[in-house]
Design an enzyme around this catalytic site. Sequence first.
Site, short mmCIF file in Angstrom:
data_model
loop_
_atom_site.label_atom_id
_atom_site.label_comp_id
_atom_site.label_asym_id
_atom_site.label_seq_id
_atom_site.Cartn_x
_atom_site.Cartn_y
_atom_site.Cartn_z
N SER A 12 42.51 41.93 42.45
CA SER A 12 42.73 43.36 42.70
C SER A 12 42.30 43.76 44.12
O SER A 12 41.11 43.64 44.47
CB SER A 12 41.92 44.14 41.63
OG SER A 12 41.38 45.32 42.14
N1 LIG Z 1 42.84 54.09 43.73
C1 LIG Z 1 42.19 53.13 42.88
C2 LIG Z 1 43.22 52.16 42.31
C3 LIG Z 1 42.64 51.29 41.24
C4 LIG Z 1 43.71 50.51 40.50
O1 LIG Z 1 44.80 51.03 40.21
N2 LIG Z 1 43.37 49.26 40.19
C5 LIG Z 1 44.30 48.44 39.42
C6 LIG Z 1 44.04 46.96 39.71
S1 LIG Z 1 44.41 46.55 41.36
C7 LIG Z 1 44.03 48.65 37.94
O2 LIG Z 1 42.90 48.78 37.55
N3 LIG Z 1 45.10 48.68 37.13
C8 LIG Z 1 44.98 48.82 35.73
C9 LIG Z 1 45.42 50.15 35.22
O3 LIG Z 1 45.81 51.03 36.02
O4 LIG Z 1 45.40 50.33 34.00
C10 LIG Z 1 41.10 52.38 43.66
O5 LIG Z 1 41.17 52.33 44.88
O6 LIG Z 1 40.15 51.91 43.01
#
Ligand SMILES: N[C@@H](CCC(=O)N[C@@H](CS)C(=O)NCC(=O)O)C(=O)O
Length: 218
Positions: A12
């Site tokens: 990630s």
């Molecule tokens: N804007 C957030 C984005 C976080 C994000 O979307 N992370 C993804 C992984 S790269 C995630 O957790 N996806 C799972 C989901 O949205 O359920 C940050 O910078 O932490």
Amino acid sequence: MALPIIYGTGLSPPSRAVYLTVKAMGIDVKYEEVDLLNDAHLKEDFVKMNPQHTIPILDDNGFILSDSHAIITYLVDKYGKDDDPLYPKDLQKRALINKYLHFENGCLFSHMKAICVPIYWEGVTELCEKRLKPLKNCVGFLEKFLGDRDWLVGDSYTLADISVVTAICGFPVFFSLDEFPKVKAWLKRCETHLPGYATVNTPGNDIFMDSIRTRLHN
Ligand SMILES: N[C@@H](CCC(=O)N[C@@H](CS)C(=O)NCC(=O)O)C(=O)O
């Protein structure tokens, strides 16, 4: 006081922004791996901490914070040096860094996520130009923002470079960066100078790019 705990995974980009910040600061934290591709972020205990079920999250002695941009600025403000060059107190430098954190969140990462979610979770196996175009446009904006600068803000690396590079370094799995020479040179500079780049960013980014390649080739 217990060590701050960071929940995330190398795959990630926003998790890696937190890992790189920790390395650049040289602080001690505890890492908890979250197996994103096996839906560990959807388990009850995790959703209790972050109803939005995104990684990374920080648990600083019971203070829970989600979003990498919020986390890295908090970490420097709480545990950084006095007027830390990663996130200086100078209002205009700080405002410019914030601009790039929003650029990463609102432009780079959100367009990237719009490409990745269908690949990981909806069985999409081909890249479509309609989704790639806005991402390429963003890299074009970054090329212009960089101009002749070595770093995005001021004359040393800051949280702006750390956040933006964790997204950009994965883009070659989608398209070549050859038409963006300033971005390519800056990327190389980040690889060389950001503490922990080789140990915490490259391996996670390799996993990210391989996981996309494999799914595209199926
Ligand atoms: N804007 C957030 C984005 C976080 C994000 O979307 N992370 C993804 C992984 S790269 C995630 O957790 N996806 C799972 C989901 O949205 O359920 C940050 O910078 O932490």
